[in-house]
Scaffold this motif. Structure first.
Motif, PDB file in Angstrom:
ATOM      1  N   PHE A 182       2.983 -13.316  -3.170  1.00 57.27           N
ATOM      2  CA  PHE A 182       1.614 -13.676  -3.538  1.00 57.27           C
ATOM      3  C   PHE A 182       0.719 -12.439  -3.529  1.00 57.27           C
ATOM      4  CE2 PHE A 182      -2.611 -14.631  -1.690  1.00 57.27           C
ATOM      5  CZ  PHE A 182      -3.164 -15.353  -2.744  1.00 57.27           C
ATOM      6  N   LEU A 183       0.829 -11.619  -2.497  1.00 63.62           N
ATOM      7  CA  LEU A 183       0.019 -10.396  -2.409  1.00 63.62           C
ATOM      8  C   LEU A 183       0.387  -9.405  -3.506  1.00 63.62           C
ATOM      9  CD1 LEU A 183       0.008  -9.834   1.476  1.00 63.62           C
ATOM     10  CD2 LEU A 183      -1.863 -10.711   0.062  1.00 63.62           C
ATOM     11  N   GLU A 184       1.682  -9.288  -3.800  1.00 60.35           N
ATOM     12  CA  GLU A 184       2.131  -8.390  -4.863  1.00 60.35           C
ATOM     13  C   GLU A 184       1.561  -8.829  -6.208  1.00 60.35           C
ATOM     14  OE1 GLU A 184       4.440  -5.280  -6.688  1.00 60.35           O
ATOM     15  OE2 GLU A 184       4.138  -5.684  -4.553  1.00 60.35           O
ATOM     16  N   GLN A 185       1.605 -10.123  -6.476  1.00 55.71           N
ATOM     17  CA  GLN A 185       1.056 -10.632  -7.729  1.00 55.71           C
ATOM     18  C   GLN A 185      -0.442 -10.388  -7.804  1.00 55.71           C
ATOM     19  OE1 GLN A 185       2.144 -14.746  -8.214  1.00 55.71           O
ATOM     20  NE2 GLN A 185       4.310 -14.306  -8.520  1.00 55.71           N
ATOM     21  N   ARG A 186      -1.139 -10.585  -6.698  1.00 51.19           N
ATOM     22  CA  ARG A 186      -2.587 -10.361  -6.693  1.00 51.19           C
ATOM     23  C   ARG A 186      -2.909  -8.905  -7.000  1.00 51.19           C
ATOM     24  NH1 ARG A 186      -6.160 -11.514  -1.387  1.00 51.19           N
ATOM     25  NH2 ARG A 186      -5.065  -9.632  -0.743  1.00 51.19           N
ATOM     26  N   MET A 187      -2.143  -7.983  -6.426  1.00 48.48           N
ATOM     27  CA  MET A 187      -2.355  -6.567  -6.714  1.00 48.48           C
ATOM     28  C   MET A 187      -2.139  -6.288  -8.202  1.00 48.48           C
ATOM     29  SD  MET A 187      -0.488  -3.605  -7.467  1.00 48.48           S
ATOM     30  CE  MET A 187       1.161  -3.907  -6.820  1.00 48.48           C
ATOM     31  N   GLN A 188      -1.092  -6.874  -8.776  1.00 46.88           N
ATOM     32  CA  GLN A 188      -0.777  -6.613 -10.177  1.00 46.88           C
ATOM     33  C   GLN A 188      -1.833  -7.173 -11.127  1.00 46.88           C
ATOM     34  OE1 GLN A 188       3.184  -8.087 -10.909  1.00 46.88           O
ATOM     35  NE2 GLN A 188       4.170  -6.527  -9.646  1.00 46.88           N
ATOM     36  N   ILE A 189      -2.354  -8.373 -10.844  1.00 37.74           N
ATOM     37  CA  ILE A 189      -3.363  -8.931 -11.756  1.00 37.74           C
ATOM     38  C   ILE A 189      -4.668  -8.160 -11.652  1.00 37.74           C
ATOM     39  CG2 ILE A 189      -2.289 -11.220 -11.727  1.00 37.74           C
ATOM     40  CD1 ILE A 189      -4.597 -12.196  -9.958  1.00 37.74           C
ATOM     41  N   ASN A 190      -5.002  -7.666 -10.459  1.00 39.36           N
ATOM     42  CA  ASN A 190      -6.193  -6.825 -10.316  1.00 39.36           C
ATOM     43  C   ASN A 190      -6.024  -5.537 -11.110  1.00 39.36           C
ATOM     44  OD1 ASN A 190      -7.584  -8.594  -8.646  1.00 39.36           O
ATOM     45  ND2 ASN A 190      -6.777  -7.710  -6.769  1.00 39.36           N
ATOM     46  N   TYR A 191      -4.827  -4.956 -11.055  1.00 39.50           N
ATOM     47  CA  TYR A 191      -4.557  -3.721 -11.790  1.00 39.50           C
ATOM     48  C   TYR A 191      -4.674  -3.977 -13.294  1.00 39.50           C
ATOM     49  CZ  TYR A 191      -2.423   0.853 -12.662  1.00 39.50           C
ATOM     50  OH  TYR A 191      -2.194   2.158 -13.068  1.00 39.50           O
ATOM     51  N   PHE A 192      -4.098  -5.073 -13.764  1.00 40.62           N
ATOM     52  CA  PHE A 192      -4.145  -5.402 -15.194  1.00 40.62           C
ATOM     53  C   PHE A 192      -5.584  -5.553 -15.670  1.00 40.62           C
ATOM     54  CE2 PHE A 192      -4.522  -8.704 -18.452  1.00 40.62           C
ATOM     55  CZ  PHE A 192      -3.771  -8.154 -19.477  1.00 40.62           C
ATOM     56  N   ARG A 232       0.837  -1.216   0.000  1.00 35.55           N
ATOM     57  CA  ARG A 232       0.000   0.000   0.000  1.00 35.55           C
ATOM     58  C   ARG A 232       0.865   1.256   0.000  1.00 35.55           C
ATOM     59  NH1 ARG A 232      -1.836   2.955   4.188  1.00 35.55           N
ATOM     60  NH2 ARG A 232      -1.302   1.332   5.694  1.00 35.55           N
ATOM     61  N   LEU A 233       1.925   1.262   0.800  1.00 35.99           N
ATOM     62  CA  LEU A 233       2.797   2.438   0.865  1.00 35.99           C
ATOM     63  C   LEU A 233       3.556   2.633  -0.447  1.00 35.99           C
ATOM     64  CD1 LEU A 233       4.180   2.124   4.514  1.00 35.99           C
ATOM     65  CD2 LEU A 233       2.351   3.607   3.669  1.00 35.99           C
ATOM     66  N   LYS A 234       3.961   1.523  -1.064  1.00 37.35           N
ATOM     67  CA  LYS A 234       4.653   1.625  -2.355  1.00 37.35           C
ATOM     68  C   LYS A 234       3.720   2.190  -3.413  1.00 37.35           C
ATOM     69  CE  LYS A 234       5.701  -2.116  -4.727  1.00 37.35           C
ATOM     70  NZ  LYS A 234       6.401  -3.359  -5.169  1.00 37.35           N
ATOM     71  N   MET A 235       2.460   1.753  -3.391  1.00 38.80           N
ATOM     72  CA  MET A 235       1.496   2.270  -4.353  1.00 38.80           C
ATOM     73  C   MET A 235       1.197   3.741  -4.090  1.00 38.80           C
ATOM     74  SD  MET A 235       0.945  -0.004  -6.576  1.00 38.80           S
ATOM     75  CE  MET A 235      -0.536   0.578  -7.409  1.00 38.80           C
ATOM     76  N   ARG A 236       1.207   4.151  -2.838  1.00 36.97           N
ATOM     77  CA  ARG A 236       0.985   5.563  -2.534  1.00 36.97           C
ATOM     78  C   ARG A 236       2.123   6.410  -3.097  1.00 36.97           C
ATOM     79  NH1 ARG A 236       0.188   7.437   3.588  1.00 36.97           N
ATOM     80  NH2 ARG A 236       2.420   6.962   3.689  1.00 36.97           N
ATOM     81  N   GLU A 237       3.347   5.906  -3.008  1.00 41.91           N
ATOM     82  CA  GLU A 237       4.499   6.640  -3.542  1.00 41.91           C
ATOM     83  C   GLU A 237       4.375   6.870  -5.043  1.00 41.91           C
ATOM     84  OE1 GLU A 237       8.000   4.528  -2.516  1.00 41.91           O
ATOM     85  OE2 GLU A 237       7.857   4.954  -0.354  1.00 41.91           O
ATOM     86  N   ARG A 238       3.759   5.933  -5.744  1.00 45.53           N
ATOM     87  CA  ARG A 238       3.619   6.078  -7.197  1.00 45.53           C
ATOM     88  C   ARG A 238       2.213   6.509  -7.571  1.00 45.53           C
ATOM     89  NH1 ARG A 238       5.509   0.455  -9.478  1.00 45.53           N
ATOM     90  NH2 ARG A 238       5.256   1.608 -11.413  1.00 45.53           N
ATOM     91  N   ASP A 239       1.462   7.069  -6.590  1.00 47.22           N
ATOM     92  CA  ASP A 239       0.111   7.603  -6.816  1.00 47.22           C
ATOM     93  C   ASP A 239      -0.835   6.548  -7.380  1.00 47.22           C
ATOM     94  OD1 ASP A 239       0.718  10.203  -5.881  1.00 47.22           O
ATOM     95  OD2 ASP A 239       1.594  10.725  -7.820  1.00 47.22           O
ATOM     96  N   ASN A 240      -0.613   5.295  -6.961  1.00 48.11           N
ATOM     97  CA  ASN A 240      -1.466   4.170  -7.327  1.00 48.11           C
ATOM     98  C   ASN A 240      -1.503   3.928  -8.839  1.00 48.11           C
ATOM     99  OD1 ASN A 240      -3.027   2.097  -6.135  1.00 48.11           O
ATOM    100  ND2 ASN A 240      -4.917   3.041  -6.836  1.00 48.11           N
ATOM    101  N   TYR A 241      -0.455   4.357  -9.532  1.00 50.37           N
ATOM    102  CA  TYR A 241      -0.401   4.265 -10.992  1.00 50.37           C
ATOM    103  C   TYR A 241       0.808   3.416 -11.390  1.00 50.37           C
ATOM    104  CZ  TYR A 241      -0.040   5.827 -15.879  1.00 50.37           C
ATOM    105  OH  TYR A 241       0.038   5.888 -17.245  1.00 50.37           O
ATOM    106  N   ILE A 242       0.590   2.396 -12.255  1.00 51.27           N
ATOM    107  CA  ILE A 242       1.675   1.523 -12.701  1.00 51.27           C
ATOM    108  C   ILE A 242       1.779   1.636 -14.219  1.00 51.27           C
ATOM    109  CG2 ILE A 242       2.654  -0.795 -12.677  1.00 51.27           C
ATOM    110  CD1 ILE A 242       0.961  -1.442 -10.267  1.00 51.27           C
ATOM    111  N   HIS A 243       2.717   2.445 -14.669  1.00 55.30           N
ATOM    112  CA  HIS A 243       2.829   2.768 -16.089  1.00 55.30           C
ATOM    113  C   HIS A 243       3.077   1.527 -16.940  1.00 55.30           C
ATOM    114  CE1 HIS A 243       3.524   5.181 -19.611  1.00 55.30           C
ATOM    115  NE2 HIS A 243       4.768   4.766 -19.745  1.00 55.30           N
ATOM    116  N   GLU A 244       3.927   0.614 -16.465  1.00 50.31           N
ATOM    117  CA  GLU A 244       4.278  -0.566 -17.252  1.00 50.31           C
ATOM    118  C   GLU A 244       3.049  -1.416 -17.550  1.00 50.31           C
ATOM    119  OE1 GLU A 244       6.440  -0.894 -13.567  1.00 50.31           O
ATOM    120  OE2 GLU A 244       5.737   1.011 -14.414  1.00 50.31           O
ATOM    121  N   ILE A 245       2.194  -1.604 -16.553  1.00 50.28           N
ATOM    122  CA  ILE A 245       0.994  -2.421 -16.757  1.00 50.28           C
ATOM    123  C   ILE A 245       0.010  -1.698 -17.663  1.00 50.28           C
ATOM    124  CG2 ILE A 245      -0.962  -3.549 -15.615  1.00 50.28           C
ATOM    125  CD1 ILE A 245       0.804  -4.121 -13.246  1.00 50.28           C
ATOM    126  N   GLU A 246      -0.078  -0.375 -17.540  1.00 49.74           N
ATOM    127  CA  GLU A 246      -0.952   0.399 -18.424  1.00 49.74           C
ATOM    128  C   GLU A 246      -0.548   0.177 -19.886  1.00 49.74           C
ATOM    129  OE1 GLU A 246      -3.568   2.008 -17.570  1.00 49.74           O
ATOM    130  OE2 GLU A 246      -3.349   2.529 -15.454  1.00 49.74           O
TER     131      GLU A 246
END
Length: 489
Positions: A258-268, A153-167
């Motif tokens: 596992f949690l990191e992967q779950r966050m990434q697949i939800n974002y995708f 959650r803190l890492k996502m806050r640092e990047r404003d909840n935006y993941i350019h690579e997945i976009e």
């Protein structure tokens, strides 16, 4: 004196080792010695030996020449699977000894020459597997899981909840299947699956604790026959299953991974269902009209309210210059998940974790349940010790009970949103216990010492954290399911 340890192999070295194993396998199957093959392709045997042992990377031209002599397509030498069981064990041993947990022990690096018996190799690999399993089990405590979730959650806050690579990945895939406007259809999701080498199959006997299962060997993704409760539509489930391959995921080595992967697949999945370019165009126009609304984003792209709110947080800071907060709470005001980069003071424990914490009674995520009519969005301003925040809240009911989805911004940015003219306002002084957690003097005088409730035990309090390679999934049940549905060879 302890023996010196050999440096662990890097990912590139392990890839070279895999190519070498495949080369040796096909060479020996062809009945050729190193000298014979070397003479045919114009290199000395010692050079081929270095390649087969993973100590030298072969040039593409040499690989093509070797493939011709072995009557193979060059791609056969580059496939990511070990060529036989022995090679698979040798590579697994190298991977295990290259893991940080083993290298920290500073123990010798054991090689696996051909003179090492298969039984000995099986025993070494088996010990590493058991050590890894015990390490995962020891790490997968509730405290570790909460700590890992907080870190994400803190890492996502640092990047404003935006993941350019997945976009970028999601945008490219949606372009390739020809999606241009409107809600993504089930047919388009099926076309994307075909593009990635999968077939979607709907079954009514998925094992417990699984939302989907991917058969990598036969290119099948098994899904339930209808949407499951809680807003996880079939389109999202299918996209999440595909995301593991698209994003290059490996079996998670820890609960944190596992949690990191779950966050990434939800974002995708969200980035596919609500593509960035069209969503930004839609939201920027709404902002110009001072008519931003989560329900409009939801309806425009045919997703759940929660998906729309979460997607809004992905794009709001990057493209609208808005800092936001978003959370889901259950009917008792317990935080299920949350995100903020606008300073909203979420309740948290000493480690910074917010999941499982109880919201202030004055926040919109709780007062929204006080309405008689809950079909429309609820708007509220909340004064907190760190400032005033505006929020829109949508309530609903799920299998596990009622829930609230809240999305909001600091006071000054409310001017861009529908519902900014609400007259509902509350004052929260939490974490001050006198805000909402201390009964009034009148209630204390009347009832203190005269009541004894029978508290309902929450199931999660005593339940252990799910274990397993994929936490909570019974491997035996999963493999039996795959065997029932696998195509006959």
């Amino acid at each position: 004196m302890a023996p010196e340890s050999t440096p662990a192999l890097s990912a590139a070295e392990l890839d070279r080792l895999l190519i070498g194993k495949r080369l040796r396998h096909f060479r020996t199957n062809a009945g050729l010695t190193l000298d014979q093959l070397g003479e045919r392709v114009g290199v000395v045997a010692s050079q081929l030996s270095l390649i087969e042992n993973g100590r030298r990377e072969p040039k593409l031209g040499l690989l093509q020449a070797i493939a011709r002599e072995l009557e193979l397509d060059p791609s056969e030498l580059l496939k990511p699977e070990p060529p036989d069981h022995r090679s698979a064990l040798e590579i697994e041993l190298e991977r295990a000894q290259s893991a940080p947990a083993y290298t920290r022990l500073k123990l010798p690096h054991v090689r696996a020459p051909r003179t090492l018996s298969d039984d000995t190799l099986e025993a070494l690999v088996g010990l590493h597997r058991e050590l890894a399993r015990r390490s995962r089990a020891a790490a997968a405590t509730s405290e570790e899981a909460r700590r890992a979730n907080t870190a994400i959650r803190l890492k996502m806050r640092e990047r404003d909840n935006y993941i350019h690579e997945i976009e970028l990945i999601a945008s490219d895939l949606m372009r390739r299947i020809g999606h241009t406007a409107g809600a993504v259809t089930h047919r388009e999701v099926a076309v994307l699956a075909e593009l990635l080498g999968f077939t979607l199959i709907f079954v009514d006997d998925l094992p417990s604790n699984t939302r989907s299962i991917t058969d990598l060997a036969n290119g099948r993704i098994y899904l339930p026959p209808a949407s499951i409760p809680g807003g996880h539509g079939l389109r999202s489930l299918a996209l999440q299953a595909m995301a593991h391959r698209v994003l290059g995921h490996q079996e998670p080595a820890s609960y944190a991974e596992f949690l990191e992967q779950r966050m990434q697949i939800n974002y995708f999945a969200a980035a596919c269902l609500i593509p960035e370019a069209r969503a930004v165009e839609f939201l920027q126009q709404a902002k110009r009209n001072r008519n931003l609304a989560i329900e409009d984003l939801r309806d425009a792209f045919g997703v759940t309210h929660e998906a729309a709110a979460h997607r809004f947080t992905n794009l709001a800071t990057r493209h609208l210059d808005l800092r936001v907060h978003h959370y889901r709470a259950d009917g008792e005001g317990v935080l299920v998940r949350g995100y903020e980069n606008d300073g909203l003071p979420f309740p948290s424990d000493s480690s910074g974790s917010i999941e499982g914490e109880v919201l202030c009674h004055k926040w919109g995520g709780r007062t929204a349940f006080d309405r008689t009519n809950r079909t429309s969005e609820f708007y509220q301003y909340t004064d907190t010790p760190v400032g005033t925040f505006w929020s829109s809240v949508q309530t609903g009911d799920a299998e596990l009970g009622p829930f609230a989805i809240s999305c909001g911004v600091p006071f000054d940015d409310a001017r861009w949103f529908r519902g900014r003219d609400t007259q509902v306002r509350a004052v929260s002084t939490c974490p001050d216990p006198t805000c909402c957690r201390t009964p009034s003097r009148a209630l204390l005088e009347r009832w203190k010492g005269k009541a004894w409730p029978s508290a309902r035990m929450h199931a999660h309090v005593l339940a252990p954290l799910p274990t397993g390679t994929f936490p909570g999934v019974d491997d035996t049940e999963m493999y039996a399911f795959l065997s029932r549905h696998a195509p006959e060879s």
